[in-house]
Design a protein around this motif. Sequence first.
Motif, PDB file in Angstrom:
ATOM      1  N   THR A  59       0.817  -1.228   0.000  1.00 53.66           N
ATOM      2  CA  THR A  59       0.000   0.000   0.000  1.00 53.66           C
ATOM      3  C   THR A  59       0.846   1.272   0.000  1.00 53.66           C
ATOM      4  N   PHE A  60       2.165   1.112  -0.032  1.00 55.86           N
ATOM      5  CA  PHE A  60       3.050   2.278   0.032  1.00 55.86           C
ATOM      6  C   PHE A  60       2.767   3.324  -1.051  1.00 55.86           C
ATOM      7  N   PRO A  61       2.570   2.937  -2.319  1.00 55.34           N
ATOM      8  CA  PRO A  61       2.324   3.960  -3.349  1.00 55.34           C
ATOM      9  C   PRO A  61       1.107   4.828  -3.042  1.00 55.34           C
TER      10      PRO A  61
ATOM     11  N   SER B 132       2.961  14.054   3.269  1.00 52.37           N
ATOM     12  CA  SER B 132       3.459  14.900   4.365  1.00 52.37           C
ATOM     13  C   SER B 132       3.449  14.143   5.684  1.00 52.37           C
ATOM     14  N   LEU B 133       2.391  13.359   5.952  1.00 52.50           N
ATOM     15  CA  LEU B 133       2.340  12.563   7.177  1.00 52.50           C
ATOM     16  C   LEU B 133       3.430  11.490   7.167  1.00 52.50           C
ATOM     17  N   LEU B 134       3.601  10.848   6.028  1.00 48.16           N
ATOM     18  CA  LEU B 134       4.625   9.811   5.899  1.00 48.16           C
ATOM     19  C   LEU B 134       6.016  10.393   6.100  1.00 48.16           C
ATOM     20  N   ALA B 135       6.251  11.563   5.528  1.00 53.38           N
ATOM     21  CA  ALA B 135       7.567  12.196   5.643  1.00 53.38           C
ATOM     22  C   ALA B 135       7.912  12.503   7.091  1.00 53.38           C
ATOM     23  N   GLU B 136       6.933  12.965   7.866  1.00 53.89           N
ATOM     24  CA  GLU B 136       7.193  13.268   9.271  1.00 53.89           C
ATOM     25  C   GLU B 136       7.515  12.009  10.063  1.00 53.89           C
ATOM     26  N   MET B 137       6.918  10.890   9.669  1.00 51.07           N
ATOM     27  CA  MET B 137       7.223   9.618  10.358  1.00 51.07           C
ATOM     28  C   MET B 137       8.670   9.203  10.137  1.00 51.07           C
ATOM     29  N   ILE B 138       9.089   9.259   8.875  1.00 51.42           N
ATOM     30  CA  ILE B 138      10.392   8.679   8.531  1.00 51.42           C
ATOM     31  C   ILE B 138      11.545   9.658   8.682  1.00 51.42           C
ATOM     32  N   ARG B 139      11.233  10.942   8.865  1.00 52.14           N
ATOM     33  CA  ARG B 139      12.305  11.957   8.864  1.00 52.14           C
ATOM     34  C   ARG B 139      13.351  11.692   9.941  1.00 52.14           C
ATOM     35  N   LYS B 140      12.918  11.236  11.124  1.00 52.30           N
ATOM     36  CA  LYS B 140      13.858  11.007  12.222  1.00 52.30           C
ATOM     37  C   LYS B 140      13.967   9.529  12.589  1.00 52.30           C
ATOM     38  N   SER B 141      13.423   8.657  11.752  1.00 53.45           N
ATOM     39  CA  SER B 141      13.507   7.225  12.039  1.00 53.45           C
ATOM     40  C   SER B 141      14.879   6.691  11.633  1.00 53.45           C
ATOM     41  N   GLU B 142      15.434   5.848  12.479  1.00 49.56           N
ATOM     42  CA  GLU B 142      16.724   5.234  12.190  1.00 49.56           C
ATOM     43  C   GLU B 142      16.574   4.025  11.278  1.00 49.56           C
TER      44      GLU B 142
ATOM     45  N   ILE C 290      13.672   1.921   8.640  1.00 49.31           N
ATOM     46  CA  ILE C 290      12.401   1.845   7.933  1.00 49.31           C
ATOM     47  C   ILE C 290      12.229   0.395   7.500  1.00 49.31           C
ATOM     48  N   ILE C 291      11.159  -0.259   7.963  1.00 50.99           N
ATOM     49  CA  ILE C 291      10.930  -1.664   7.652  1.00 50.99           C
ATOM     50  C   ILE C 291       9.738  -1.792   6.703  1.00 50.99           C
ATOM     51  N   PHE C 292      10.011  -2.209   5.479  1.00 53.28           N
ATOM     52  CA  PHE C 292       8.949  -2.533   4.530  1.00 53.28           C
ATOM     53  C   PHE C 292       8.627  -4.017   4.684  1.00 53.28           C
ATOM     54  N   ASN C 293       7.368  -4.346   4.984  1.00 55.46           N
ATOM     55  CA  ASN C 293       6.975  -5.743   5.024  1.00 55.46           C
ATOM     56  C   ASN C 293       5.999  -6.044   3.887  1.00 55.46           C
ATOM     57  N   ARG C 294       5.686  -7.335   3.702  1.00 54.03           N
ATOM     58  CA  ARG C 294       4.772  -7.775   2.634  1.00 54.03           C
ATOM     59  C   ARG C 294       5.294  -7.321   1.264  1.00 54.03           C
ATOM     60  N   CYS C 295       6.550  -7.608   1.009  1.00 55.28           N
ATOM     61  CA  CYS C 295       7.225  -7.131  -0.210  1.00 55.28           C
ATOM     62  C   CYS C 295       7.177  -8.119  -1.374  1.00 55.28           C
ATOM     63  N   ASP C 296       6.675  -9.320  -1.148  1.00 55.21           N
ATOM     64  CA  ASP C 296       6.795 -10.366  -2.164  1.00 55.21           C
ATOM     65  C   ASP C 296       6.176  -9.986  -3.507  1.00 55.21           C
ATOM     66  N   GLY C 297       5.048  -9.303  -3.475  1.00 53.21           N
ATOM     67  CA  GLY C 297       4.368  -8.986  -4.727  1.00 53.21           C
ATOM     68  C   GLY C 297       4.846  -7.733  -5.420  1.00 53.21           C
ATOM     69  N   VAL C 298       5.794  -7.023  -4.809  1.00 51.01           N
ATOM     70  CA  VAL C 298       6.236  -5.741  -5.382  1.00 51.01           C
ATOM     71  C   VAL C 298       7.760  -5.646  -5.449  1.00 51.01           C
ATOM     72  N   ARG C 299       8.432  -6.770  -5.619  1.00 45.91           N
ATOM     73  CA  ARG C 299       9.901  -6.767  -5.603  1.00 45.91           C
ATOM     74  C   ARG C 299      10.487  -5.858  -6.671  1.00 45.91           C
ATOM     75  N   ASP C 300       9.803  -5.751  -7.804  1.00 48.69           N
ATOM     76  CA  ASP C 300      10.332  -4.912  -8.881  1.00 48.69           C
ATOM     77  C   ASP C 300      10.224  -3.425  -8.567  1.00 48.69           C
ATOM     78  N   GLN C 301       9.517  -3.074  -7.496  1.00 41.80           N
ATOM     79  CA  GLN C 301       9.348  -1.679  -7.116  1.00 41.80           C
ATOM     80  C   GLN C 301      10.236  -1.257  -5.944  1.00 41.80           C
ATOM     81  N   LEU C 302      10.929  -2.212  -5.334  1.00 42.29           N
ATOM     82  CA  LEU C 302      11.652  -1.920  -4.097  1.00 42.29           C
ATOM     83  C   LEU C 302      12.748  -0.879  -4.279  1.00 42.29           C
ATOM     84  N   SER C 303      13.393  -0.878  -5.426  1.00 37.03           N
ATOM     85  CA  SER C 303      14.447   0.107  -5.675  1.00 37.03           C
ATOM     86  C   SER C 303      13.892   1.529  -5.633  1.00 37.03           C
TER      87      SER C 303
END
Length: 310
Positions: A116-118, A126-136, A138-151
Amino acid sequence: MKPVYVINGFLESGKTEFICFTLAQQYFQVRGKTLLILCEEGEIEYDPVILKKTRTEIELIEKEEDFNPAHLTDLEKLHKPERIIIEYNGMWNYKNARLPWYWKVEQQITTIDASTFPMYYTNMRSLLAEMIRKSEMIIFNRCDGVRDQLSSYKRNIKAVNASADVIFEGAEGEIDEIFEEDLPYDLTQDTIVLDNNGYGIWYLDCMDHLERYEGKKLQFIAMVLKPDHFPENYFVPGRMAMTCCADDMAFLGYACEFEGASELEQRAWVKVTATISKEYWADYKGEGPMLHAVSVEKTKAPKEAIISFS
């Protein structure tokens, strides 16, 4: 200072699963209470057995205005914890979060559902950016169906927080993916020169992404290995590698065609310049990387003869 661990992300992004996993680990079985502050309730519930075993007390904060230093201090005084975990509500702007002055954020982690990331990146950037701005991390889970998008996902994250560790996980665990932009060499060069670190990365990446290297020219220093069963004009230039300890050693190299192979001495050091193609090779039990030497020159052993993946 009171140690605090913040886990944030949108609803159903995997926050609860991550916290449950963390609480169950032996390294988290420490003395004193843990106060777990939930800012939303997801579909997955916390196991009462684990909560009791880890001496974890849960408090729910349902309204964003109640997430304030005074209320948080009251909760701390009530439970007297040694550490605090906050499962933050992804729909609350993390920019507005305020903690008691003596609470110290030891680690901040953002969990993201890759499927659901896209949608969130497009509509709630803007909400997402505030979450990750100071995070050490970032864990993406459920990646099996979107491997070609991970880059591209990783580039999106790094644009906001260049220093964050980005981890991708699928059904079988962590996805150990090497992206082209992370390679320690430039694939556009006429000749790709591999140093110690570059050789190890290239060897692994070539297994999974041979298409990146087909037709390209490489240069590297290697040891000569001449297996008895090899045809006359073939040898294996490679390096000894240590993955974790001296007892865990392996010779890493791919077959190489070279007219002067018969004249090479076993275990001699050479500088190899070669092109790469995809060909059938019996030892591969199928198609794989085949080197075609442009030149093979005697050279001195490198200062660090063994490469390491530790």
